[in-house]
Motif scaffolding. Structure first.
Motif, PDB file in Angstrom:
ATOM      1  N   VAL A 356       0.826  -1.213   0.000  1.00 20.80           N
ATOM      2  CA  VAL A 356       0.000   0.000   0.000  1.00 20.80           C
ATOM      3  C   VAL A 356       0.860   1.263   0.000  1.00 20.80           C
ATOM      4  N   ASN A 357       1.934   1.253   0.775  1.00 22.10           N
ATOM      5  CA  ASN A 357       2.735   2.469   0.916  1.00 22.10           C
ATOM      6  C   ASN A 357       4.044   2.438   0.121  1.00 22.10           C
ATOM      7  N   TRP A 374       6.749  -3.660   6.314  1.00 25.60           N
ATOM      8  CA  TRP A 374       5.998  -4.083   5.126  1.00 25.60           C
ATOM      9  C   TRP A 374       6.910  -4.290   3.918  1.00 25.60           C
TER      10      TRP A 374
HETATM   11  C1  LIG Z   1       0.626   3.464   5.098  1.00 24.16           C
HETATM   12  O1  LIG Z   1       0.992   4.732   5.563  1.00 24.16           O
HETATM   13  C2  LIG Z   1      -0.001   5.390   6.321  1.00 24.16           C
HETATM   14  C3  LIG Z   1       0.475   6.802   6.577  1.00 24.16           C
HETATM   15  O2  LIG Z   1       1.758   6.794   7.153  1.00 24.16           O
HETATM   16  C4  LIG Z   1      -0.298   4.610   7.569  1.00 24.16           C
HETATM   17  O3  LIG Z   1      -1.301   5.235   8.317  1.00 24.16           O
HETATM   18  C5  LIG Z   1      -0.728   3.211   7.177  1.00 24.16           C
HETATM   19  O4  LIG Z   1      -0.903   2.399   8.321  1.00 24.16           O
HETATM   20  C6  LIG Z   1       0.287   2.556   6.259  1.00 24.16           C
HETATM   21  N1  LIG Z   1      -0.255   1.298   5.728  1.00 24.16           N
HETATM   22  C7  LIG Z   1       0.451   0.165   5.746  1.00 24.16           C
HETATM   23  C8  LIG Z   1      -0.262  -1.037   5.202  1.00 24.16           C
HETATM   24  O5  LIG Z   1       1.607   0.079   6.106  1.00 24.16           O
END
Ligand SMILES: *[C@@H]1O[C@H](CO)[C@@H](O)[C@H](O)[C@H]1NC(C)=O
Length: 402
Positions: A356-357, A374
């Motif tokens: 996702v990130n 991740w």
């Molecule tokens: C992705 O980044 C956001 C903002 O930093 C965070 O809130 C979220 O938990 C992250 N998602 C994952 C799957 O790591």
């Protein structure tokens, strides 16, 4: 009698010296006209303070105030000739200050450099800075060619000692330089920001996360900071290790940007455009216009459909399912390119792994201590899949050898 004689002789000698003096003066004056240059001051707006260029005494623009940004413009050596040697360029220094600038409807105050380096003008030409706020004006100080850091052909001595290089040192060329510099910058500033923001989005990698870095710098400016001030804070946070910003410096184009332009203009046409719901000005992909641009640049007509004709893939999922095996399509979903990626598993061995990130190609970078979990998991998953392929390969090999 004696007195008379004395008077006469005095008068004679006075007349003689008078004549001598006139002759002498005439000779000095005519000599000076012919041979000795006048020792009157130069035209420059302030008294000469340095007789020679001394790098230690040159002030950097930012030493005067953070609001002055030094830039370099890739300037044409010869504006009035179309011979190949005239296309040569040099770096012309200019300094801008947009602290008070009201935007594109506000005036630009341009100071056209005198016969010296521009450093001292930033302090001494106070008329611009004193009135910039009143006029909401952009201030631009442009250095005259052959002075300061705007010397083509090496050092001043080298440029001046060569009859073929000092010939470009004339007023018409200098005025043409000035006309080129401020007219180009707004468009190029926009292009520069676009390249920074899109690169930050594509390579939004840990631990810095450039997008967050730029956005926090923009938001972190005190209340009342105008748009340009915030933009500058963002750029500054991203490029903080650079002493100056080469916004329109085309001489530093990377191999990748030069090569990629050719590749996308020939077989790898990328139909990428921008709709109205982005932070950028909308710019839809227009194939006809794109083809025209490529024809102008390279004399080549792009073949937008050649890739699928040659490699196949009109219906990419169907083709992959029927003919492909052992492929991982990995994507970081924060990478704008991921929108064109394969994001779902296609078959048992054609698999999609996404984060996702994640950003562009993050998983194939060297692991780092600072990697988030991740990213570590993504890499581990990929290794696990490849392990499975190799195990299966040797199992198949045994079965077939029997
Ligand atoms: C992705 O980044 C956001 C903002 O930093 C965070 O809130 C979220 O938990 C992250 N998602 C994952 C799957 O790591």
């Amino acid at each position: 009698m004696i007195n008379m004689e004395a008077q006469k002789s005095f008068r004679f000698s006075f007349q003689f010296y008078h004549l001598l003096l006139i002759l002498l003066l005439q000779s000095i004056l005519s000599n000076s006209v012919l041979a000795i240059p006048h020792k009157i001051p130069r035209l420059t707006p302030h008294r000469e303070t340095l007789t020679r260029r001394d790098p230690n005494k040159i002030l950097s623009a930012s030493a005067i105030s953070d609001d002055f940004i030094t830039l370099f413009y890739t300037q044409t050596i010869d504006h009035f000739n179309y011979g190949p040697q005239s296309y040569a360029t040099f770096q012309q220094r200019y300094v801008i200050n947009f602290k008070y600038w009201g935007g594109s409807n506000s005036p630009i105050f341009a100071y056209l450099g005198a016969e010296e380096q521009i450093d001292f003008d930033l302090q001494s030409i106070g008329f611009l800075s004193a009135n910039a706020r009143h006029f909401s004006a952009l201030q631009v100080y442009i250095e005259h060619r052959y002075y300061g850091e705007s010397i083509p052909f090496g050092t001043m001595e080298q440029a001046m000692n060569d009859i073929s290089t000092r010939g470009y040192f004339n007023s018409a060329q200098a005025i043409a330089d000035y006309a080129e510099v401020p007219l180009h910058s707004p468009q190029e500033l926009k292009g520069y920001l676009e390249s920074i923001y899109t690169a930050a989005a594509q390579y939004n990698a840990p631990p810095e996360y450039p997008v967050s870095m730029i956005c926090s710098a923009i938001d972190g400016e005190p209340t009342g900071t105008d748009i340009l001030g915030r933009i500058f804070a963002g750029v500054n946070s991203y490029k903080k290790s650079y002493p100056c910003y080469h916004i329109n410096d085309y001489s530093y184009q990377s191999e990748s940007s030069l090569g990629w332009t050719w590749q996308t203009c020939s077989e790898m046409v990328m139909p990428i455009g921008r709709s109205i719901n982005t932070m950028f000005q909308p710019s839809h992909f227009n194939l006809d216009r794109f083809i025209q641009q490529c024809e102008r640049t390279y004399g080549v007509t792009p073949r937008p459909h050649w890739v699928t004709t040659y490699y196949g893939g009109h219906d990419i999922k169907l083709i992959l399912r029927r003919f492909a095996s052992n492929i991982i399509f990995s994507n970081g979903l924060k990478d704008p390119y991921s929108s064109g990626g394969v994001l779902e598993d296609i078959s048992e061995s054609v698999l999609a792994v996404s984060t996702v990130n994640g950003s562009h190609c993050l998983d194939i970078h060297l692991p780092a201590q600072s990697d988030p979990s991740w990213l570590v998991e993504q890499r581990n998953k990929e290794v696990e899949i490849i392990d499975g392929w190799i195990t299966k390969y040797y199992a198949d090999l045994l079965v077939l050898k029997k």
